[in-house]
Design an enzyme around this catalytic site. Structure first.
Site, PDB file in Angstrom:
ATOM      1  N   CYS A  91      -3.524   9.686  -6.519  1.00 55.03           N
ATOM      2  CA  CYS A  91      -4.616   8.577  -5.168  1.00 55.03           C
ATOM      3  C   CYS A  91      -5.810  10.269  -5.314  1.00 55.03           C
ATOM      4  O   CYS A  91      -5.203  11.518  -5.286  1.00 55.03           O
ATOM      5  CB  CYS A  91      -3.685   9.028  -4.147  1.00 55.03           C
ATOM      6  SG  CYS A  91      -5.041   8.660  -2.755  1.00 55.03           S
ATOM      7  N   LYS A 149       0.870  -1.335   0.210  1.00 55.91           N
ATOM      8  CA  LYS A 149      -0.161   0.078   0.232  1.00 55.91           C
ATOM      9  C   LYS A 149       0.732   0.968   0.541  1.00 55.91           C
ATOM     10  O   LYS A 149       1.754   1.217   0.976  1.00 55.91           O
ATOM     11  CB  LYS A 149      -1.160  -0.038   1.241  1.00 55.91           C
ATOM     12  CG  LYS A 149      -1.701   1.566   1.600  1.00 55.91           C
ATOM     13  CD  LYS A 149      -3.027   1.530   0.185  1.00 55.91           C
ATOM     14  CE  LYS A 149      -3.372   3.016   0.711  1.00 55.91           C
ATOM     15  NZ  LYS A 149      -4.258   3.107   0.031  1.00 55.91           N
TER      16      LYS A 149
END
Ligand SMILES: C=Cc1c(C(=O)O)[nH]c(=O)[nH]c1=O
Length: 312
Positions: free
Chosen positions: A130, A44
């Site tokens: 993101c 992640k």
């Protein structure tokens, strides 16, 4: 037949792995990937400090894919570097990826200094896409900023580094981004991240299905495969061959893997379908890809990589 591949001088015995953000939050999930038939794993995206992320529910699955507004929950880059360096020691012949993302270029430089200090020898993926941190625009859509970040990053970092890009939807944007990317010693680009700020509705309740951002979130799965294939191929057509491509988006069968490689991907990453099926998916996808290669008489990826035909 062999589904092996290479990214820079790093060899992988398979070309299929997880997409950052999926099944890679902690040691437990990453160990499960390491034990699966996935070629490698990517963590992640780690930030300087750990993050709780957005309020739940922040992930929702549909028949055709997923919507998420996780908000970058992660254990912090240091946690992932410690874990991956430990796993690397136990598996000296495997190669691993660590993803990271800063909220400005100063943070990006600090993150890469942390990577260097940790002695990590694998591949770094800098996430420029993101879509779910409220108030933060996707870096990947600000071309001048991408140019400045890559310039600054490569003044400070000599290791293997790729970037995770958002999907683009305009031919001129492909041209402009490729022109910027070709200026830098990038190991690869990873196309695509989720399609940002989609909306999925529960018609019966007349309501959104995730809490953050009034239900707006990144879209993954079947919905995004045509966009993912187009981004992989557009960059394959435009980038110097020294910059490889990792294809992400809409992969849930061996055929999807085959199509990404036909478009020019050297490695593929699985997100939504991995979330739904778990790490056993890598065995299924590998078998399905091998069957397709055998039926077409291909022995290795280079027999068909990037060889998409146009209509004359
Ligand atoms: C790293 C944040 C990301 C997230 C997130 O943590 O919300 N979701 C995505 O679909 N892609 C991302 O890159």
């Amino acid at each position: 037949v062999s589904t092996a591949t290479k990214i820079a001088q790093k060899k992988f015995d398979n070309c299929i792995m997880n997409a950052s953000g999926v099944w890679c939050y902690d040691e437990k999930e990453l160990s499960a990937l390491d034990k699966s038939e996935a070629a490698s794993f990517v963590t992640k995206s780690g930030t300087l400090e750990s993050r709780k992320g957005n309020p739940k529910p922040r992930y929702f699955e549909t028949d055709l894919g997923s919507i998420n507004s996780m908000g970058l929950p992660n254990q912090g880059l240091e946690y992932y570097l410690n874990f991956v360096n430990k796993v690397q020691e136990q598996n000296p012949n495997k190669n691993y990826f660590v993803s990271c993302t800063g909220f400005n270029v100063q943070e990006d430089v600090l993150l890469l200094e942390e990577v260097k200090k940790s002695g990590f020898k694998g591949i770094v993926e800098l996430n420029l896409s993101c879509p779910n941190v409220p108030g933060k625009p996707q870096t990947g859509y600000d071309f001048e900023t991408v140019d400045m970040i890559l310039q600054t990053v490569f003044e400070n970092y000599e290791g293997l580094l790729g970037v995770k890009l958002p999907p683009y939807f305009d031919i001129v944007h492909f041209d402009q981004m490729a022109k910027i990317l070709n200026k830098y010693p990038l190991t690869y680009i990873n196309s695509v991240n989720s399609i940002g700020n989609g909306l999925y509705i529960d018609e019966e309740q007349e309501k959104v299905v995730i809490k953050p951002k009034n239900g707006f979130g990144g879209i993954g799965g079947d919905y995004i495969k045509p966009t993912a294939l187009a981004n992989v191929h557009a960059f394959y057509q435009r980038l110097d061959s020294r910059i490889q491509i990792i294809g992400t988006g809409g992969i849930k069968t061996g055929r999807d893997v085959f199509e990404h490689i036909l478009c020019g991907a050297s490695m593929v990453q699985v997100g939504t379908a991995l979330m739904k099926e778990g790490p056993s998916i890598f065995r299924r996808l590998t078998r399905e890809l091998e069957a397709i290669m055998r039926s077409k008489g291909y022995e290795k990826l280079s027999d068909f990589k990037g060889k998409l035909k146009y209509m004359n």
